[in-house]
Design a protein around this motif. Structure first.
Motif, PDB file in Angstrom:
ATOM      1  N   GLY A 123       0.825  -1.209   0.000  1.00 11.12           N
ATOM      2  CA  GLY A 123       0.000   0.000   0.000  1.00 11.12           C
ATOM      3  C   GLY A 123       0.852   1.249   0.000  1.00 11.12           C
ATOM      4  O   GLY A 123       2.013   1.218   0.396  1.00 11.12           O
ATOM      5  N   HIS A 124       0.252   2.352  -0.437  1.00 13.27           N
ATOM      6  CA  HIS A 124       0.956   3.629  -0.462  1.00 13.27           C
ATOM      7  C   HIS A 124       1.190   4.137   0.953  1.00 13.27           C
ATOM      8  O   HIS A 124       0.299   4.092   1.793  1.00 13.27           O
ATOM      9  CB  HIS A 124       0.126   4.674  -1.209  1.00 13.27           C
ATOM     10  CG  HIS A 124       0.303   4.633  -2.680  1.00 13.27           C
ATOM     11  ND1 HIS A 124       1.445   5.069  -3.290  1.00 13.27           N
ATOM     12  CD2 HIS A 124      -0.508   4.207  -3.673  1.00 13.27           C
ATOM     13  CE1 HIS A 124       1.311   4.923  -4.604  1.00 13.27           C
ATOM     14  NE2 HIS A 124       0.143   4.388  -4.868  1.00 13.27           N
ATOM     15  N   THR A 132       0.724   9.916  -0.611  1.00 12.67           N
ATOM     16  CA  THR A 132      -0.070  10.167  -1.818  1.00 12.67           C
ATOM     17  C   THR A 132      -1.128   9.072  -2.000  1.00 12.67           C
ATOM     18  O   THR A 132      -1.057   8.019  -1.387  1.00 12.67           O
ATOM     19  CB  THR A 132       0.771  10.280  -3.115  1.00 12.67           C
ATOM     20  OG1 THR A 132       1.290   8.989  -3.466  1.00 12.67           O
ATOM     21  CG2 THR A 132       1.899  11.270  -2.963  1.00 12.67           C
ATOM     22  N   TYR A 133      -2.102   9.367  -2.814  1.00 11.32           N
ATOM     23  CA  TYR A 133      -3.238   8.468  -3.042  1.00 11.32           C
ATOM     24  C   TYR A 133      -3.914   8.058  -1.741  1.00 11.32           C
ATOM     25  O   TYR A 133      -4.118   6.879  -1.460  1.00 11.32           O
ATOM     26  CB  TYR A 133      -2.816   7.259  -3.878  1.00 11.32           C
ATOM     27  CG  TYR A 133      -2.510   7.674  -5.284  1.00 11.32           C
ATOM     28  CD1 TYR A 133      -3.549   8.055  -6.141  1.00 11.32           C
ATOM     29  CD2 TYR A 133      -1.209   7.775  -5.733  1.00 11.32           C
ATOM     30  CE1 TYR A 133      -3.276   8.511  -7.412  1.00 11.32           C
ATOM     31  CE2 TYR A 133      -0.935   8.230  -7.013  1.00 11.32           C
ATOM     32  CZ  TYR A 133      -1.984   8.590  -7.849  1.00 11.32           C
ATOM     33  OH  TYR A 133      -1.717   9.042  -9.104  1.00 11.32           O
ATOM     34  N   THR A 167       5.206  -1.331   2.569  1.00 10.45           N
ATOM     35  CA  THR A 167       5.046   0.038   2.084  1.00 10.45           C
ATOM     36  C   THR A 167       6.431   0.643   1.925  1.00 10.45           C
ATOM     37  O   THR A 167       7.438  -0.041   2.151  1.00 10.45           O
ATOM     38  CB  THR A 167       4.164   0.866   3.029  1.00 10.45           C
ATOM     39  OG1 THR A 167       3.784   2.070   2.379  1.00 10.45           O
ATOM     40  CG2 THR A 167       4.893   1.210   4.321  1.00 10.45           C
ATOM     41  N   CYS A 168       6.498   1.914   1.509  1.00 11.67           N
ATOM     42  CA  CYS A 168       7.817   2.472   1.239  1.00 11.67           C
ATOM     43  C   CYS A 168       8.397   3.181   2.461  1.00 11.67           C
ATOM     44  O   CYS A 168       7.685   3.585   3.368  1.00 11.67           O
ATOM     45  CB  CYS A 168       7.796   3.406   0.029  1.00 11.67           C
ATOM     46  SG  CYS A 168       6.850   4.890   0.283  1.00 11.67           S
ATOM     47  N   GLU A 221       3.321  11.948 -12.599  1.00 10.51           N
ATOM     48  CA  GLU A 221       3.358  11.526 -11.194  1.00 10.51           C
ATOM     49  C   GLU A 221       4.075  10.191 -10.984  1.00 10.51           C
ATOM     50  O   GLU A 221       4.843  10.048 -10.027  1.00 10.51           O
ATOM     51  CB  GLU A 221       1.921  11.492 -10.656  1.00 10.51           C
ATOM     52  CG  GLU A 221       1.811  11.423  -9.173  1.00 10.51           C
ATOM     53  CD  GLU A 221       1.741  10.003  -8.718  1.00 10.51           C
ATOM     54  OE1 GLU A 221       1.985   9.786  -7.536  1.00 10.51           O
ATOM     55  OE2 GLU A 221       1.458   9.105  -9.548  1.00 10.51           O
ATOM     56  N   PRO A 249       9.033   8.967  -6.804  1.00  9.83           N
ATOM     57  CA  PRO A 249       9.268   7.698  -6.117  1.00  9.83           C
ATOM     58  C   PRO A 249       8.122   7.201  -5.237  1.00  9.83           C
ATOM     59  O   PRO A 249       8.210   6.113  -4.714  1.00  9.83           O
ATOM     60  CB  PRO A 249      10.494   8.005  -5.238  1.00  9.83           C
ATOM     61  CG  PRO A 249      10.420   9.459  -5.002  1.00  9.83           C
ATOM     62  CD  PRO A 249       9.845  10.057  -6.249  1.00  9.83           C
ATOM     63  N   PHE A 250       7.023   7.953  -5.099  1.00 13.21           N
ATOM     64  CA  PHE A 250       6.014   7.570  -4.111  1.00 13.21           C
ATOM     65  C   PHE A 250       5.254   6.310  -4.489  1.00 13.21           C
ATOM     66  O   PHE A 250       4.491   5.778  -3.700  1.00 13.21           O
ATOM     67  CB  PHE A 250       5.011   8.711  -3.906  1.00 13.21           C
ATOM     68  CG  PHE A 250       5.654  10.038  -3.703  1.00 13.21           C
ATOM     69  CD1 PHE A 250       6.728  10.177  -2.839  1.00 13.21           C
ATOM     70  CD2 PHE A 250       5.195  11.152  -4.376  1.00 13.21           C
ATOM     71  CE1 PHE A 250       7.325  11.409  -2.652  1.00 13.21           C
ATOM     72  CE2 PHE A 250       5.791  12.387  -4.197  1.00 13.21           C
ATOM     73  CZ  PHE A 250       6.863  12.519  -3.341  1.00 13.21           C
ATOM     74  N   ASN A 251       5.434   5.836  -5.725  1.00 12.50           N
ATOM     75  CA  ASN A 251       4.676   4.665  -6.147  1.00 12.50           C
ATOM     76  C   ASN A 251       5.370   3.357  -5.810  1.00 12.50           C
ATOM     77  O   ASN A 251       4.791   2.289  -5.973  1.00 12.50           O
ATOM     78  CB  ASN A 251       4.441   4.712  -7.656  1.00 12.50           C
ATOM     79  CG  ASN A 251       3.333   5.672  -8.010  1.00 12.50           C
ATOM     80  OD1 ASN A 251       2.222   5.542  -7.506  1.00 12.50           O
ATOM     81  ND2 ASN A 251       3.632   6.638  -8.827  1.00 12.50           N
ATOM     82  N   ASP A 252       6.628   3.426  -5.359  1.00 10.18           N
ATOM     83  CA  ASP A 252       7.376   2.197  -5.145  1.00 10.18           C
ATOM     84  C   ASP A 252       7.105   1.663  -3.748  1.00 10.18           C
ATOM     85  O   ASP A 252       7.782   2.025  -2.800  1.00 10.18           O
ATOM     86  CB  ASP A 252       8.873   2.461  -5.320  1.00 10.18           C
ATOM     87  CG  ASP A 252       9.162   3.017  -6.701  1.00 10.18           C
ATOM     88  OD1 ASP A 252       8.340   2.764  -7.588  1.00 10.18           O
ATOM     89  OD2 ASP A 252      10.184   3.686  -6.883  1.00 10.18           O
ATOM     90  N   VAL A 253       6.097   0.825  -3.637  1.00  6.50           N
ATOM     91  CA  VAL A 253       5.737   0.321  -2.314  1.00  6.50           C
ATOM     92  C   VAL A 253       5.848  -1.191  -2.234  1.00  6.50           C
ATOM     93  O   VAL A 253       5.589  -1.774  -1.202  1.00  6.50           O
ATOM     94  CB  VAL A 253       4.318   0.753  -1.920  1.00  6.50           C
ATOM     95  CG1 VAL A 253       4.252   2.251  -1.750  1.00  6.50           C
ATOM     96  CG2 VAL A 253       3.301   0.291  -2.931  1.00  6.50           C
ATOM     97  N   THR A 254       6.231  -1.837  -3.343  1.00  2.00           N
ATOM     98  CA  THR A 254       6.300  -3.291  -3.330  1.00  2.00           C
ATOM     99  C   THR A 254       7.756  -3.737  -3.210  1.00  2.00           C
ATOM    100  O   THR A 254       8.673  -2.952  -3.394  1.00  2.00           O
ATOM    101  CB  THR A 254       5.712  -3.873  -4.622  1.00  2.00           C
ATOM    102  OG1 THR A 254       6.531  -3.462  -5.708  1.00  2.00           O
ATOM    103  CG2 THR A 254       4.308  -3.371  -4.841  1.00  2.00           C
TER     104      THR A 254
END
Lengths: 235, 53
Positions: free
Chosen positions: A133-134, A137-138, A202-203, B40, B44-49
Protein backbone atom coordinates in the motif's frame (compact mmCIF):
# COMPACT_ATOMS: atom_id res chain seq x y z
CA UNK A 1 16.56 42.83 -25.66
CA UNK A 2 13.75 43.96 -23.39
CA UNK A 3 11.38 41.54 -25.11
CA UNK A 4 13.79 38.66 -24.52
CA UNK A 5 14.17 39.43 -20.80
CA UNK A 6 10.45 39.87 -20.36
CA UNK A 7 9.62 36.64 -22.12
CA UNK A 8 12.23 34.82 -20.05
CA UNK A 9 10.85 36.11 -16.76
CA UNK A 10 7.32 35.25 -17.84
CA UNK A 11 8.45 31.73 -18.62
CA UNK A 12 10.08 31.41 -15.18
CA UNK A 13 6.88 32.52 -13.45
CA UNK A 14 4.89 30.07 -15.55
CA UNK A 15 7.18 27.17 -14.70
CA UNK A 16 7.00 28.09 -11.00
CA UNK A 17 3.22 28.15 -11.11
CA UNK A 18 3.10 24.76 -12.81
CA UNK A 19 5.39 23.29 -10.15
CA UNK A 20 3.19 24.63 -7.36
CA UNK A 21 0.16 23.18 -9.11
CA UNK A 22 1.93 19.83 -9.42
CA UNK A 23 2.66 19.78 -5.68
CA UNK A 24 -1.01 20.52 -5.02
CA UNK A 25 -1.89 17.66 -7.35
CA UNK A 26 0.44 15.15 -5.69
CA UNK A 27 -0.30 16.08 -2.07
CA UNK A 28 -3.98 16.87 -2.29
CA UNK A 29 -5.68 15.91 -5.50
CA UNK A 30 -4.40 12.30 -5.62
CA UNK A 31 -5.88 11.87 -2.13
CA UNK A 32 -9.25 13.22 -3.22
CA UNK A 33 -9.26 10.93 -6.24
CA UNK A 34 -8.07 7.90 -4.25
CA UNK A 35 -10.67 8.40 -1.51
CA UNK A 36 -13.50 8.39 -4.01
CA UNK A 37 -11.96 5.45 -5.91
CA UNK A 38 -11.62 3.45 -2.66
CA UNK A 39 -15.20 4.25 -1.64
CA UNK A 40 -16.24 3.07 -5.10
CA UNK A 41 -14.38 -0.21 -4.71
CA UNK A 42 -15.87 -0.87 -1.27
CA UNK A 43 -19.35 -0.03 -2.54
CA UNK A 44 -18.78 -2.40 -5.45
CA UNK A 45 -17.75 -5.16 -3.04
CA UNK A 46 -20.70 -4.60 -0.74
CA UNK A 47 -23.07 -4.68 -3.66
CA UNK A 48 -21.47 -7.93 -4.83
CA UNK A 49 -21.70 -9.44 -1.35
CA UNK A 50 -25.29 -8.29 -0.90
CA UNK A 51 -26.21 -10.11 -4.08
CA UNK A 52 -24.65 -13.21 -2.60
CA UNK A 53 -22.39 -13.70 -5.59
CA UNK A 54 -19.21 -13.99 -3.56
CA UNK A 55 -16.93 -15.01 -6.38
CA UNK A 56 -13.91 -15.79 -4.27
CA UNK A 57 -15.64 -17.02 -1.17
CA UNK A 58 -14.39 -20.06 0.69
CA UNK A 59 -17.91 -21.43 0.64
CA UNK A 60 -17.86 -21.85 -3.13
CA UNK A 61 -19.79 -25.01 -3.90
CA UNK A 62 -17.56 -28.03 -4.25
CA UNK A 63 -16.54 -27.93 -7.85
CA UNK A 64 -18.73 -30.15 -9.96
CA UNK A 65 -16.86 -32.63 -12.13
CA UNK A 66 -14.18 -30.13 -13.16
CA UNK A 67 -12.17 -30.69 -10.01
CA UNK A 68 -8.56 -30.20 -10.97
CA UNK A 69 -6.35 -32.80 -9.28
CA UNK A 70 -3.82 -30.32 -7.89
CA UNK A 71 -6.17 -28.01 -6.07
CA UNK A 72 -7.49 -28.89 -2.65
CA UNK A 73 -11.29 -28.87 -2.50
CA UNK A 74 -11.59 -25.73 -0.35
CA UNK A 75 -9.25 -23.69 -2.54
CA UNK A 76 -11.17 -20.52 -3.48
CA UNK A 77 -11.42 -19.27 -7.03
CA UNK A 78 -8.48 -17.11 -8.15
CA UNK A 79 -8.92 -13.38 -7.75
CA UNK A 80 -9.46 -11.25 -10.83
CA UNK A 81 -6.59 -8.90 -11.60
CA UNK A 82 -7.32 -5.31 -10.62
CA UNK A 83 -10.61 -6.19 -8.94
CA UNK A 84 -11.39 -5.78 -5.22
CA UNK A 85 -12.00 -8.93 -3.20
CA UNK A 86 -11.70 -7.92 0.46
CA UNK A 87 -11.80 -5.03 2.89
CA UNK A 88 -9.03 -4.50 5.43
CA UNK A 89 -9.43 -2.93 8.86
CA UNK A 90 -6.51 -1.95 11.10
CA UNK A 91 -7.79 -0.41 14.36
CA UNK A 92 -4.32 0.94 15.18
CA UNK A 93 -4.39 3.17 12.11
CA UNK A 94 -7.73 4.60 13.14
CA UNK A 95 -11.06 3.19 14.19
CA UNK A 96 -12.62 4.17 10.88
CA UNK A 97 -9.61 3.06 8.82
CA UNK A 98 -10.77 0.61 6.18
CA UNK A 99 -9.43 0.05 2.70
CA UNK A 100 -10.33 -2.23 -0.18
CA UNK A 101 -7.82 -4.90 -1.16
CA UNK A 102 -7.42 -5.40 -4.91
CA UNK A 103 -5.68 -8.15 -6.80
CA UNK A 104 -2.24 -7.23 -8.16
CA UNK A 105 0.31 -4.56 -7.32
CA UNK A 106 0.31 -2.58 -10.56
CA UNK A 107 0.58 1.19 -10.28
CA UNK A 108 -2.96 1.67 -11.49
CA UNK A 109 -4.32 -0.88 -9.04
CA UNK A 110 -2.60 0.72 -6.05
CA UNK A 111 -4.34 3.99 -6.87
CA UNK A 112 -7.66 2.39 -5.99
CA UNK A 113 -6.73 0.59 -2.79
CA UNK A 114 -4.26 -1.84 -1.31
CA UNK A 115 -2.72 -4.39 -3.65
CA UNK A 116 -2.41 -8.13 -3.07
CA UNK A 117 0.79 -9.66 -4.46
CA UNK A 118 -0.63 -11.98 -7.09
CA UNK A 119 2.08 -14.59 -6.50
CA UNK A 120 1.28 -15.01 -2.80
CA UNK A 121 -1.33 -17.03 -0.92
CA UNK A 122 -5.00 -16.12 -0.86
CA UNK A 123 -6.78 -14.64 2.12
CA UNK A 124 -6.84 -17.03 5.05
CA UNK A 125 -5.07 -19.79 3.14
CA UNK A 126 -1.92 -21.66 4.04
CA UNK A 127 1.06 -19.51 3.05
CA UNK A 128 1.72 -15.79 3.06
CA UNK A 129 -1.02 -13.33 2.12
CA UNK A 130 1.05 -10.27 1.14
CA UNK A 131 -0.39 -6.78 0.61
CA UNK A 132 1.27 -3.54 -0.52
CA UNK A 133 0.00 0.00 0.00
CA UNK A 134 0.96 3.63 -0.46
CA UNK A 135 2.67 5.32 2.45
CA UNK A 136 2.12 8.78 0.98
CA UNK A 137 -0.07 10.17 -1.82
CA UNK A 138 -3.24 8.47 -3.04
CA UNK A 139 -5.00 8.79 0.28
CA UNK A 140 -1.92 7.96 2.42
CA UNK A 141 -3.31 4.54 3.43
CA UNK A 142 -0.16 3.42 5.28
CA UNK A 143 0.94 6.82 6.57
CA UNK A 144 1.05 5.61 10.19
CA UNK A 145 2.68 2.28 9.31
CA UNK A 146 5.57 2.77 11.82
CA UNK A 147 3.03 2.89 14.66
CA UNK A 148 2.08 -0.76 14.16
CA UNK A 149 3.14 -2.92 17.09
CA UNK A 150 3.14 -6.63 17.92
CA UNK A 151 -0.31 -7.70 19.04
CA UNK A 152 -2.15 -5.24 16.79
CA UNK A 153 -5.05 -6.69 14.86
CA UNK A 154 -5.35 -6.67 11.08
CA UNK A 155 -8.88 -7.69 10.21
CA UNK A 156 -10.05 -8.62 6.73
CA UNK A 157 -13.34 -9.76 5.33
CA UNK A 158 -14.14 -11.30 1.98
CA UNK A 159 -17.88 -11.01 2.50
CA UNK A 160 -18.27 -14.50 3.95
CA UNK A 161 -15.65 -14.70 6.69
CA UNK A 162 -13.86 -12.37 9.09
CA UNK A 163 -10.13 -13.05 9.30
CA UNK A 164 -8.27 -11.62 12.29
CA UNK A 165 -4.51 -11.53 11.93
CA UNK A 166 -2.21 -10.53 14.80
CA UNK A 167 1.00 -8.61 14.09
CA UNK A 168 4.09 -10.33 15.46
CA UNK A 169 6.91 -7.93 14.59
CA UNK A 170 7.76 -4.28 14.78
CA UNK A 171 8.03 -2.63 11.35
CA UNK A 172 11.08 -4.13 9.70
CA UNK A 173 13.17 -2.01 7.34
CA UNK A 174 14.59 -3.72 4.30
CA UNK A 175 15.75 -3.14 0.74
CA UNK A 176 13.38 -3.05 -2.24
CA UNK A 177 15.05 -6.15 -3.68
CA UNK A 178 14.39 -8.26 -0.59
CA UNK A 179 11.61 -10.37 -2.05
CA UNK A 180 12.12 -13.08 0.58
CA UNK A 181 9.92 -11.06 2.94
CA UNK A 182 6.84 -12.27 1.06
CA UNK A 183 7.93 -15.92 0.99
CA UNK A 184 5.39 -18.47 2.26
CA UNK A 185 7.51 -18.72 5.41
CA UNK A 186 9.31 -15.37 5.70
CA UNK A 187 12.44 -16.31 7.62
CA UNK A 188 13.31 -12.86 8.91
CA UNK A 189 9.99 -12.63 10.69
CA UNK A 190 11.04 -15.38 13.07
CA UNK A 191 8.45 -17.84 11.73
CA UNK A 192 9.96 -21.24 11.30
CA UNK A 193 7.01 -23.42 10.40
CA UNK A 194 4.42 -23.24 7.66
CA UNK A 195 1.33 -21.34 8.60
CA UNK A 196 -1.22 -18.77 7.57
CA UNK A 197 0.66 -15.50 7.52
CA UNK A 198 0.07 -11.94 6.40
CA UNK A 199 2.69 -9.46 5.19
CA UNK A 200 2.18 -5.72 4.72
CA UNK A 201 4.69 -3.69 2.71
CA UNK A 202 5.05 0.04 2.08
CA UNK A 203 7.82 2.47 1.24
CA UNK A 204 10.44 3.92 3.56
CA UNK A 205 11.34 6.74 4.10
CA UNK A 206 7.96 8.36 4.04
CA UNK A 207 8.59 10.34 0.85
CA UNK A 208 11.34 8.17 -0.65
CA UNK A 209 11.81 4.80 -2.21
CA UNK A 210 15.23 3.64 -1.03
CA UNK A 211 13.82 1.11 1.46
CA UNK A 212 10.66 -0.77 2.36
CA UNK A 213 8.87 -1.25 5.67
CA UNK A 214 7.44 -4.68 6.42
CA UNK A 215 5.26 -6.13 9.16
CA UNK A 216 4.28 -9.76 9.56
CA UNK A 217 1.21 -11.22 11.19
CA UNK A 218 -0.31 -14.65 11.69
CA UNK A 219 -3.92 -15.75 11.37
CA UNK A 220 -5.37 -15.66 14.85
CA UNK A 221 -9.07 -16.29 14.36
CA UNK A 222 -11.77 -16.59 11.75
CA UNK A 223 -15.51 -16.33 12.06
CA UNK A 224 -18.39 -16.23 9.61
CA UNK A 225 -19.89 -12.80 8.95
CA UNK A 226 -23.19 -14.01 10.38
CA UNK A 227 -21.46 -14.15 13.79
CA UNK A 228 -20.96 -10.39 13.73
CA UNK A 229 -17.84 -8.29 13.82
CA UNK A 230 -14.76 -9.79 15.41
CA UNK A 231 -13.77 -8.56 18.83
CA UNK A 232 -10.90 -6.46 17.48
CA UNK A 233 -13.36 -4.18 15.69
CA UNK A 234 -15.84 -3.78 18.55
CA UNK A 235 -15.82 -0.83 20.81
CA UNK B 1 4.38 36.48 -24.15
CA UNK B 2 1.33 37.24 -22.03
CA UNK B 3 1.25 40.76 -23.43
CA UNK B 4 1.16 39.33 -26.92
CA UNK B 5 -1.72 37.02 -26.02
CA UNK B 6 -3.58 39.90 -24.38
CA UNK B 7 -3.24 42.07 -27.48
CA UNK B 8 -4.54 39.31 -29.71
CA UNK B 9 -7.67 38.61 -27.67
CA UNK B 10 -10.82 40.14 -29.14
CA UNK B 11 -13.22 42.51 -27.43
CA UNK B 12 -12.89 45.08 -24.74
CA UNK B 13 -11.02 44.71 -21.44
CA UNK B 14 -13.83 42.76 -19.73
CA UNK B 15 -14.19 40.32 -22.59
CA UNK B 16 -10.44 39.83 -22.67
CA UNK B 17 -10.32 39.21 -18.92
CA UNK B 18 -13.10 36.64 -19.21
CA UNK B 19 -11.40 34.85 -22.10
CA UNK B 20 -8.11 34.88 -20.18
CA UNK B 21 -9.80 33.29 -17.18
CA UNK B 22 -11.29 30.57 -19.36
CA UNK B 23 -7.91 29.95 -20.96
CA UNK B 24 -6.21 29.64 -17.56
CA UNK B 25 -8.86 27.19 -16.35
CA UNK B 26 -8.48 25.16 -19.53
CA UNK B 27 -4.73 24.95 -19.01
CA UNK B 28 -5.16 23.88 -15.36
CA UNK B 29 -7.69 21.25 -16.45
CA UNK B 30 -5.33 19.81 -19.05
CA UNK B 31 -2.50 19.75 -16.51
CA UNK B 32 -4.54 17.93 -13.83
CA UNK B 33 -6.26 15.57 -16.23
CA UNK B 34 -3.45 14.59 -18.55
CA UNK B 35 -0.01 16.00 -17.76
CA UNK B 36 0.23 15.40 -14.01
CA UNK B 37 -1.12 11.82 -14.09
CA UNK B 38 1.57 11.10 -16.64
CA UNK B 39 4.34 12.80 -14.63
CA UNK B 40 3.36 11.53 -11.19
CA UNK B 41 4.59 7.89 -11.64
CA UNK B 42 8.05 9.30 -12.36
CA UNK B 43 8.22 10.30 -8.69
CA UNK B 44 9.27 7.70 -6.12
CA UNK B 45 6.01 7.57 -4.11
CA UNK B 46 4.68 4.66 -6.15
CA UNK B 47 7.38 2.20 -5.14
CA UNK B 48 5.74 0.32 -2.31
CA UNK B 49 6.30 -3.29 -3.33
CA UNK B 50 9.30 -5.51 -2.78
CA UNK B 51 9.28 -7.13 -6.20
CA UNK B 52 8.98 -3.98 -8.29
CA UNK B 53 5.99 -5.07 -10.33
Amino acid sequence: MRVVVRTFSELCITVGTVIVLFVVYVLFWTGVKADSAMDDQIAQLQEQWAKGSVTAGPEAPTSTATGSPGASPEEPAPYKDGKPFAVMYIPRLGFTWNKPVLEGTKTGTLKKGLGHYASTAQLGQEGNFAVAGHRRTYGDPFKDFPRLRPGDAVVLTDGATWFTYRIDTKPYKTLPSDIAVIDPVPRKSGYTREGRYLTLTTCEPEWGHSHRLIVWAHLDATQPVEAGKPEALRR
Amino acid sequence: MYGWIWRHLPGNTWARALISLVLVLAVVYVLFQYVFPWAEPLLPFNDVTVDNQ
